[in-house]
Design a protein around this motif. Sequence first.
Motif, short mmCIF file in Angstrom:
data_model
loop_
_atom_site.label_atom_id
_atom_site.label_comp_id
_atom_site.label_asym_id
_atom_site.label_seq_id
_atom_site.Cartn_x
_atom_site.Cartn_y
_atom_site.Cartn_z
N THR A 1262 -16.04 -17.42 -4.70
CA THR A 1262 -16.96 -18.22 -4.20
C THR A 1262 -16.24 -19.41 -3.74
OG1 THR A 1262 -18.73 -17.44 -5.42
CG2 THR A 1262 -19.16 -19.64 -4.33
N ALA A 1263 -15.44 -20.14 -4.79
CA ALA A 1263 -14.54 -21.43 -4.42
C ALA A 1263 -13.66 -21.11 -3.19
CB ALA A 1263 -13.96 -22.03 -5.55
N LYS A 1264 -13.06 -20.12 -3.15
CA LYS A 1264 -12.03 -19.83 -2.19
C LYS A 1264 -12.66 -19.60 -1.00
CE LYS A 1264 -8.18 -16.75 -1.25
NZ LYS A 1264 -7.23 -15.50 -1.66
N SER A 1265 -13.84 -19.16 -0.77
CA SER A 1265 -14.45 -18.72 0.42
C SER A 1265 -14.79 -20.15 1.18
CB SER A 1265 -15.78 -17.75 0.31
OG SER A 1265 -16.61 -18.36 -0.73
N GLU A 1266 -15.30 -21.03 0.02
CA GLU A 1266 -15.70 -22.45 0.73
C GLU A 1266 -14.65 -23.14 1.30
OE1 GLU A 1266 -17.46 -24.18 -2.62
OE2 GLU A 1266 -19.41 -23.21 -2.68
N ASP A 1267 -13.39 -22.88 0.97
CA ASP A 1267 -12.34 -23.57 1.39
C ASP A 1267 -11.35 -22.82 2.21
OD1 ASP A 1267 -13.00 -25.81 0.07
OD2 ASP A 1267 -11.97 -25.21 -1.70
N LYS A 1571 -20.41 -21.93 9.31
CA LYS A 1571 -20.35 -23.33 8.93
C LYS A 1571 -19.43 -24.06 9.87
CE LYS A 1571 -21.13 -21.22 4.27
NZ LYS A 1571 -20.64 -21.20 2.94
N LYS A 1572 -18.45 -23.65 10.36
CA LYS A 1572 -17.60 -24.52 11.01
C LYS A 1572 -18.06 -25.01 12.40
CE LYS A 1572 -14.36 -23.89 8.11
NZ LYS A 1572 -13.85 -25.10 7.09
N ALA A 1573 -18.31 -26.33 12.57
CA ALA A 1573 -19.08 -26.74 13.72
C ALA A 1573 -18.26 -27.47 14.67
CB ALA A 1573 -20.33 -27.78 13.43
N CYS A 1574 -18.30 -27.44 15.74
CA CYS A 1574 -17.69 -28.10 16.89
C CYS A 1574 -18.06 -29.40 17.05
CB CYS A 1574 -17.49 -27.38 18.22
SG CYS A 1574 -16.85 -28.36 19.59
N ARG A 1575 -17.28 -30.70 17.00
CA ARG A 1575 -17.95 -31.77 16.91
C ARG A 1575 -18.50 -32.31 18.26
NH1 ARG A 1575 -13.13 -35.37 13.93
NH2 ARG A 1575 -13.23 -34.27 11.83
N THR A 1576 -18.04 -31.68 19.43
CA THR A 1576 -18.65 -31.90 20.83
C THR A 1576 -19.78 -31.01 21.15
OG1 THR A 1576 -16.11 -32.03 21.53
CG2 THR A 1576 -17.73 -31.84 23.20
N CYS A 1577 -20.02 -29.87 21.04
CA CYS A 1577 -21.07 -29.16 21.25
C CYS A 1577 -22.18 -28.75 20.01
CB CYS A 1577 -20.63 -27.88 21.90
SG CYS A 1577 -19.91 -26.73 21.17
N LYS A 1578 -21.34 -29.29 18.97
CA LYS A 1578 -22.30 -28.91 17.61
C LYS A 1578 -22.32 -27.45 17.24
CE LYS A 1578 -22.30 -33.45 17.60
NZ LYS A 1578 -21.42 -34.18 16.55
N LYS A 1579 -22.05 -26.46 17.96
CA LYS A 1579 -22.26 -25.15 17.60
C LYS A 1579 -21.46 -24.66 16.38
CE LYS A 1579 -25.04 -23.74 20.99
NZ LYS A 1579 -26.21 -23.28 20.69
N LYS A 1580 -21.89 -23.86 15.65
CA LYS A 1580 -21.40 -23.44 14.36
C LYS A 1580 -20.86 -22.16 14.56
CE LYS A 1580 -23.91 -26.43 11.24
NZ LYS A 1580 -25.04 -26.35 10.05
N PHE A 1581 -19.59 -21.90 13.83
CA PHE A 1581 -19.00 -20.50 14.04
C PHE A 1581 -18.64 -20.11 12.62
CE2 PHE A 1581 -18.19 -23.06 17.69
CZ PHE A 1581 -18.45 -22.23 18.63
N HIS A 1582 -18.32 -18.81 12.40
CA HIS A 1582 -17.88 -18.22 11.20
C HIS A 1582 -16.21 -18.71 11.19
CE1 HIS A 1582 -20.95 -14.90 11.58
NE2 HIS A 1582 -21.35 -15.72 10.76
N SER A 1583 -15.68 -18.95 9.85
CA SER A 1583 -14.42 -19.42 9.83
C SER A 1583 -13.61 -18.17 10.08
CB SER A 1583 -13.97 -19.51 8.38
OG SER A 1583 -15.19 -20.93 7.95
N ALA A 1584 -13.92 -17.07 9.91
CA ALA A 1584 -12.96 -15.85 10.12
C ALA A 1584 -12.98 -15.47 11.65
CB ALA A 1584 -13.48 -14.43 9.46
N CYS A 1585 -14.27 -15.77 12.41
CA CYS A 1585 -14.20 -15.74 13.80
C CYS A 1585 -13.36 -16.45 14.51
CB CYS A 1585 -15.88 -15.77 14.30
SG CYS A 1585 -16.65 -14.52 13.84
#
Length: 1606
Positions: A1262-1267, A1571-1585
């Motif tokens: 769980t800790a690894k997946s968060e980082d 969880k990973k959001a773009c600062r410009t368009c604010k859209k969120k993406f999967h880290s793996a994607c």
Amino acid sequence: MVDADFRLVLRKLSKRDAVTKLKAVQEFGAMCQERESDVVKGVLPYWPRIYCKISVDHDRRVREATQQAFEQLILKVKRNLAPYLKGIMGHWLIAQCDTYSPAASAASVAFQAAFPLNKQPEALSFCRDEVLTVLQDNLLKETADTLSDPQSVTEEEREAKYVRLLTSSLLALKRLLTALPQTDREAVGERLANVISQKKFWKYSKHKTPQVRGAFFEAVAALCELTPHLIQAEAAQACTTVLLSIDDSDPVVLPPLWEAVLHILSSVEDCWKHVNAKKGVLPKLWVLLKEGGRGLATSLHPNLLPFISQLPGEVTDPKLDFCRTFFSSTIQGLSSERAVASPSECAAIVFAIMECLRFLLIQNAGEELEHRSLQTALITEHLLPLIDTALASPALQSGPLFPQITEMLVSWEKRTTGSEPNTFQRLLVDFWDGLGRLCVRYVDHEETEQVGLEGVASLLQIMQNPSVQGKRKKKALKICIAEQESKGQGEDPSSGTPETEPSERQGKQDSPLRSSHLLELVCQLAELNMVYVCERDSERHLRFLALLLHAFPKPQVFQVLVKSEDGKPELGLAEAELGTLSENPAVCFLLQRVVVWLRQDDRKDTDFLVNMVFSVLQCCSSKAEWKDVKTLMLALFAWFSGFVFQAGADAACFELCEGWLRGSVLGERLVCLAGELCAVGLKGSSSPSSSLMSQHNHSWPLISLALSQQHTNEPLIGKVYVEQIIERLHATLSEAKDISDAGNMEPLVSFISDVASNFFSSVRGCLLLAATEDLLLTIFQLCAQDQTLTHALLQKLKLAYTAGVHSLVTQLGAGVTKGTFLHSAAIWIKNQLLTSPLNLKRCQTLQYFPHYSWVKQPLLCGRLQANGEYPSMDVWKMKGLNRLPAHLCASAVLGKIIFIAIPAENQQEETDTSELPDLRHTEILYALQWCEEMEHCPAVVSEYRKMLQDWNIAEKTHGNSSAKAGVLETLFTRSREEGALWSLTLASFLQNSKPVANVLCFAGVWACLAVLHCCLQAETPVEEEILLAVIATLLEWRNSKEEWFLFSRCVFVSSAAELALPVEMMRFLCWMVDHSPTVLGSTNWDFLLCSMLAWLETASECSGAFWNPWVQQFVCANCELIVRLTEFFTAPPAGVAEQLPPELSTEWQEFFVEGIHSLLLPLLVKIPVEFPEPDEPVFPLAVVVAVGEALVYIPVQLLTNNKLPARFVADQKSSLPDALQTLLNTLAPLLLFKARPLQLAVYHLLRKVMPLLPESDRESATAKSEDEDEEEPCLSPPAAIMSILTATEELLENILGGVQVGEFAVVQPLSMEHCCILGYLLAWKLLLTFFKAAPSQLRVQYSLYLKKTRALHKLLLHLFRLMPENPILPGQSTDTASKDHKSYFTESLPLSLHHLQCEVPHLACSVYYGALKDLPAMVRLWWNSQEKRVFSAVDKFTSKFVSSVLSLQEISSVQSSTQTFESMTVKARSTTREVIATYSVDDIFIELVIQLPQNYPLGSITVESGRRVGVAVQQWRNWMLQLSTYLTHQNGSIMEGLSLWKNNVDKRFEGVEDCMICFSVIHGSNYSLPKKACRTCKKKFHSACLYKWFTSSNKSTCPLCRETFF
């Protein structure tokens, strides 16, 4: 009307995917074969278009399958194909010329199926215009881009298809011209002229692809041959194209190119007007010839003669220069690298040179000055230098040059009587003069190399006899025989075999050369050679002389050799004895020279001198000369061995001296030699004449040769002398057999056995001699007697004996009449049995030979109770026997006598009692019992046991009442007196009639308990008072005789009787727990449990004594008591628990269970430390089994909180608690210990803790997946288990690497390979258990780790070598329906510590089943990546045996699942293998139908649309795709996939937006949210994607707004 099934298949044929097309074509062919002809006819209107397209497909498998399917279509529709023939024929003809041979062959077969051979020209004639249209379009219009779509087909594939079509079209043009009749060829002449008039057609000669160029020249050759007028019309283009390409040396192009060249020269008369031969053609040819044809001499050089024969004078003028250039270039090609390395290349060049030379000499055979200059130049400048080169080259000497020269000379001699006699006479004189000077130059030189002299001899020999190819080297034979000093042993003219005239024996072939040049040259060389031999003692020249005389045994040659010799022979013979020897020049040469050379002391190699003697013999023309020469050979006995060997090896030499070989002189000498060899051998190694024996060792091969069969199917010497030699050998062997110092006799016996073996196996009718049977009997006696002979010598004797018996049976039959070998051998065996001291005392030694080896098995099995002194540990370490004791062999012979010599029908009569003494029966039964009780018995004991069992003595004795009574009485007496093995024999004999209790051997304190236990086992009624009395007695002993219980006592010093008493106590207490637990009171239970624990402590403290079978019996009985107690308290019988003491169960659970297993677990670990060699007889295997069975019941909490010594591995990453990690590190290596019970016990222990291990990884994961910053984080399964897999993967690859995937590898049980494979499969069973217990998020990370290490990939390859082709459980009746058969997949594997049958195949199937069930996505990924053969084998096997079981279980699990979903219901239909999920929220209603494939889980699960309300089409499609993705790529069940999909839909309704890369809320692999959001368009993406997007696009921008992603 096209059938619906055909319509579907035809639609598939238009697909782009090669696999789809291939399967569709195969399906089409099968349908054509199966359907009715009327249905198939409906396809014909659509077939030409489809066929023309797929017959030139890029995939060669599709093309081949197309032609095979077409054949099936033809066979079905037959004549109905005719209306559509014109649309097909062009591509059909091209397909028959496909560059892929199987496809071309299939097309030809289809063509022959459609048209008989006589109808094929008519069919082609009918479609000739359409065929030419197709060919013209392919050759002149089509390009790589027009044939294939540039947007969908790669450039490489387009070019390959175009090249292939060009090649096939050119070859099809040739095939069409060849098949069409002449009238049809004339009819299409205009269209052909239009084709060949195009420049594009002629440009194919320069195409970059060799296949196109080769096909082009084949087409041109066919045009020249069949339509020469068309080529003549395009002469300028054709001649320039073909002749200027003469230097094309590609292997594919050169043969058809030269065919075209020759056709151009013959078809176009003025071809050289269009080409400058001296500037454009011939220079290219000279370069090609100088390079030896560039490795293509076998294809190029046979065309040279036709080529130069068609060259006009304007091309070859001046002819002398042309010939010099041609031959110098061609001869230079002989020194090219390929010609030197390849004999065939060199031979092709030589043939071409000689053919062209002979042709040019005949063509220029005139007497004009120009012709004479050319003739002289060809001989002196080319032929003789070529011969000079060959004389120094062994490769050219062994080639065809010398026979070709001889053939040329023969031809010249014949032409001397023809139209140009003077020319050829002069050619012969010039050649022989030049050859003479050349040969003299080689001979007249002291330092001449041996190869040069051998070359001269080889040339002259082939000229004399062309059938001989070079000099045949023979292996030199080095034989040393002492020279006989005796004289006066004349030969009786009347003795020996009658002789024929020597002149009749001469088989030398006369030379084909009629002139005297050859013989004159030989005489000149012989005379010159003698100067170097006599004056300078040249060994090279002496060998050369031997070669000359071997080829030319002529009186003229010998006359030249002796004409200058005036010396007299110095043989010590009287003149009268020499007789007429001096009258023959050959004999004079023998006396004057050869004898002197033979008698030289320093000469070791005399084989070539022996050849000289045979050359002399061929010049002896009268009987008188022959007798005189034989007298001379008698005087030269020291070297005649080489003469005998030469005569035996060469049929011609044997024919020359057959009479002398069969005569008395040689025979008597060989008899004397054999006697001397035997006399020296009998003196042994202690004799001072041992050095003489060493010298005579070289003479044994001569005796062997004399006794062998030669070319006339008779022995080399006379039969009477053969018999005398055999008698000497027999007498010597008989004497050696009786000498006590056998070691000194071994050399002599070895030599005689070699001679006898050769004699028996090579001479027909050898057993007709009486002495031969005597010799065979003596050899048999030596084999049978128990002497201390070496193994190698025994093998030699056995080989000789076997050869003799085989010869006897095959030639004379196997009759047993008086005086024959078989009768004598039987009499000898009888005497040996009657006179040998075979008494009971000797037979009883079996029980102590080898050292108690029979005791362990019956003792540990409980069939034998015995005490007494036991031997030390060193005795138990002794392994099995390598050979049977003599008394066992005697028992075997007795059995044969009883059950073979006496007829079977007489054995049942009452009168046979006296003929079948009880003693013999009991001895055989005793021996059989000894074999059955042997542990680790070797192969010889197993074979002996099988033989005794086949006799079935016990059953035959039971059938005879009187014999049975006698045997029983004898066995009972021996059992009572001796006990031990006799008691076991009696018990085994009685088991055929009624059950027998265990055997008691000795009396003692423990005997009462042993008798009581036997009675209780036999279910003897017993009252409770007796049982209580026994318990009370034990309690009294506990108080007064505590030492009897061995509590806290070292068993190292305990006797067998002391160990036996606690064992009987434990067995009695086991019976009480099983049958009368309610009798025991509280005190009795305390005594029982405390004693059990105390005995276990005693056992755990004395593990070093486990080599002792009595100690092993003690531990096994203790563990058996623990197992019975555990089973009793785990599930007490109904109504018993209420009658037990109230606190008993609690005490057992809280105190005794922990106490037991805290001792058992360290004990199991300690055994492999104390006994590291499991193959040693002292290894306590029975203890391992007992302890392992007891540990099966250990609670999980005691494993997780074990007290084992800490054990950690450096650099081992782990999140497990220390106790668990220690348990894994301690037990996991034991999975590879070569003791099967220990491997299984460790597996059962680790299987209990495997489901607990994933919990330790949850927090770290769980800790690894968060980082996480990586694409897909992976996590290793337990390192201890993975280390086992890593250690065994390479071993399994070495073991199974030679077995193809899909074949069944048979593993020998309990071998080292079995241990390795078992440990590997058990480790995977543990890993699958661990994987199944992990949650979905961790399961993804574990599977990624397995994918990266390719561990599962290797496992699956190994499994398909270990699983049987038909995994049906053995032992099922054949009449059971196939669907009712139980297989390894339907039945669970118990993995018992006892049963071993079919363990590895069943375990492999179990692991494969687990992998399919718990890792379906990974198995599916592996399956799709395999090659075609493996892909098909896995699919077929899984579909047939596994899919139905898995599908049924999956559907059943859905039906019986207790898992509930909010807003979703799940139902299953077993008959249709469907799962229906219904999701409803507010006004939204969704129904999905999940269909399992036939090859589930290899095939993809299909998700079909049911009803839907309130959902947009696009969103609906996304959700269906997501569900399909989850079910395909997640390693879990359908319910888990549905749960994941529902969570994704729920998140969508909760407002969580989809990841705009994968269009899913929950990631398909790691189940994470965007969880990973773009600062410009604010859209969120999967880290793996995101990680995949960045790595695949090589950009760091947002996928939506294209701004830099921070």
